[in-house]
Design a protein around this motif. Structure first.
Motif, short mmCIF file in Angstrom:
data_model
loop_
_atom_site.label_atom_id
_atom_site.label_comp_id
_atom_site.label_asym_id
_atom_site.label_seq_id
_atom_site.Cartn_x
_atom_site.Cartn_y
_atom_site.Cartn_z
N GLY A 102 0.86 -1.20 -0.03
CA GLY A 102 -0.07 -0.08 0.06
C GLY A 102 0.97 1.27 -0.45
O GLY A 102 0.24 1.91 -0.15
N ASN A 103 2.12 0.93 -0.17
CA ASN A 103 2.84 2.41 0.07
C ASN A 103 4.03 2.25 -1.22
O ASN A 103 5.26 2.10 -1.45
CB ASN A 103 3.63 2.02 0.84
CG ASN A 103 4.42 4.50 1.18
OD1 ASN A 103 4.05 4.57 0.97
ND2 ASN A 103 5.63 3.71 2.36
N THR A 104 2.99 2.43 -2.40
CA THR A 104 4.07 2.57 -3.61
C THR A 104 5.46 3.32 -3.97
O THR A 104 5.26 3.87 -5.12
CB THR A 104 3.44 2.25 -4.58
OG1 THR A 104 2.10 1.26 -4.47
CG2 THR A 104 4.21 1.25 -5.70
N ILE A 105 6.27 3.39 -2.80
CA ILE A 105 7.20 4.74 -3.34
C ILE A 105 8.55 3.87 -3.43
O ILE A 105 8.83 3.04 -2.41
CB ILE A 105 7.17 5.61 -2.88
CG1 ILE A 105 7.53 5.45 -1.20
CG2 ILE A 105 5.79 6.66 -2.53
CD1 ILE A 105 7.26 6.98 -0.24
N SER A 106 9.74 4.95 -3.51
CA SER A 106 10.68 4.13 -3.55
C SER A 106 11.31 4.80 -2.39
O SER A 106 11.07 5.84 -1.92
CB SER A 106 11.77 4.82 -4.61
OG SER A 106 11.08 4.72 -6.43
N GLU A 107 12.76 4.22 -1.88
CA GLU A 107 13.93 4.39 -1.12
C GLU A 107 14.44 5.20 -2.04
O GLU A 107 14.88 5.55 -3.33
CB GLU A 107 14.90 3.27 -0.73
CG GLU A 107 13.43 1.76 0.34
CD GLU A 107 14.50 1.30 1.15
OE1 GLU A 107 15.16 1.26 1.35
OE2 GLU A 107 13.69 -0.27 0.56
N ASN A 108 15.33 6.14 -1.27
CA ASN A 108 16.47 6.90 -1.28
C ASN A 108 16.91 6.35 -1.72
O ASN A 108 18.03 5.62 -0.58
CB ASN A 108 16.36 8.38 -1.18
CG ASN A 108 15.25 8.80 -1.36
OD1 ASN A 108 14.48 9.34 -2.79
ND2 ASN A 108 14.55 9.60 -0.32
N PHE A 109 18.49 5.70 -2.56
CA PHE A 109 20.06 5.20 -2.51
C PHE A 109 21.21 6.50 -2.81
O PHE A 109 20.18 7.14 -3.77
CB PHE A 109 19.72 3.65 -3.35
CG PHE A 109 18.56 2.99 -2.98
CD1 PHE A 109 19.73 2.14 -1.65
CD2 PHE A 109 17.68 2.77 -2.50
CE1 PHE A 109 18.66 1.12 -1.54
CE2 PHE A 109 16.46 1.93 -2.83
CZ PHE A 109 16.62 1.27 -1.80
N ASP A 110 22.21 5.51 -2.03
CA ASP A 110 23.23 6.17 -2.42
C ASP A 110 23.49 5.59 -3.12
O ASP A 110 24.31 4.66 -2.40
CB ASP A 110 23.37 7.16 -1.10
CG ASP A 110 25.39 7.63 -1.62
OD1 ASP A 110 25.82 7.55 -3.38
OD2 ASP A 110 25.39 8.58 -1.09
#
Length: 282
Positions: A102-110
């Motif tokens: 239910g939370n279709t967003i990306s994590e942030n990556f470096d």
């Protein structure tokens, strides 16, 4: 053939195998399988006790909604292709809700700058989406080895960096690009090309090979100008970029150094369909 749609069911099946120290090979895909995918599967089947393939069109790595909508979805055909290869492949084909809850967003990556080149420049947020789905799939499947094609060479380098920076105990293995008879790099997007465009797209690999020859005795800048000039002769193509980069850092080359490996990367449109390819220049 076992097909799982829920990560809980897949984990329950794999857990005892992991406890028995069975080696698990993993091939993550978005489906619309072709011989390139099958070459990854064959490597995994040869090298591991158990092989898992995921089929999931991941929404968070698309920055173009139309591209996401039109991406081919052929699960029934894909399963038949896998059965014909080996009936013991385990398939994980989840719905979006099973992955993202239910939370279709990306994590942030470096990724230490790997994400800022080429595809990253032209597809904002793409590699955050790739990192998000690959990390989650690795957590679900817990593979020993994971197989990725070199057609997406930048993605391959980014997944290796993801594993390194997040201490994920997976060996990431790159496998050679598989090509159609005319040299076109195999891709699920090829299914969307007309027969005529598919034939014309052979010119991409032909020009990449010419660029490799030219790079031996010319600068990166001269080689790039050659490729740009060649594609201007073929009006059905729209060249998005051709770049020459250091394989390790993916940074553009200014001056060649004898101890480094270089690769040419291309993204190009035909019939409004985006194709990518690359070639080792050493």
């Amino acid at each position: 053939m076992l097909i799982f749609n829920k990560k809980s069911d897949l984990s329950a099946f794999l857990s005892p195998l992991i406890k028995q120290n069975k080696s698990i090979g993993f091939v993550p895909t978005m489906g619309a399988l072709h011989q390139g995918h099958l070459s990854l599967l064959k490597n995994s089947l040869y090298e591991n006790d158990v092989t898992v393939m995921s089929i999931f069109v991941n929404p968070t790595q698309f920055n173009n909604a139309e591209d996401l909508d039109k991406y081919p979805r052929t699960l029934e055909r894909d399963v038949q292709i896998m059965q014909d290869l080996n009936n013991n492949i385990i398939v994980y084909a989840p719905e979006v809700a099973d992955i993202y809850e239910g939370n279709t967003i990306s994590e942030n990556f470096d990724y230490d700058g790997l994400e800022n080149q080429m595809e990253g420049k032209h597809r904002p947020g793409h590699f955050d989406g790739v990192g998000t789905i690959v990390k989650r799939l690795f957590e679900i499947v817990q593979p020993n080895k994971a197989y990725f094609g070199e057609k997406d060479f930048q993605q391959l380098q980014i997944v290796k960096k993801l594993v390194l920076k997040h201490n994920i105990p997976v060996e990431v293995i790159g496998c050679p690009i598989q090509r159609e008879a005319n040299g076109l790099a195999m891709s699920s997007r090829n299914e969307r090309l007309s027969e005529s465009a598919r034939e014309k797209a052979a010119i991409i690999y032909q020009i990449l090979n010419l660029a490799k020859e030219i790079f031996q005795t010319n600068s990166a800048e001269e080689t790039i100008k050659f490729v740009e000039k060649e594609f201007k002769k073929h009006l059905e193509f729209e060249l998005e970029y051709f770049e020459i980069a250091d394989e390790a850092t993916l940074l553009p080359v200014s001056e060649k150094e004898s101890n480094k490996k270089y690769r040419g990367f291309i993204a190009i449109f035909i019939e409004n369909i985006r194709l990518i390819d690359n070639i080792s220049l050493n």
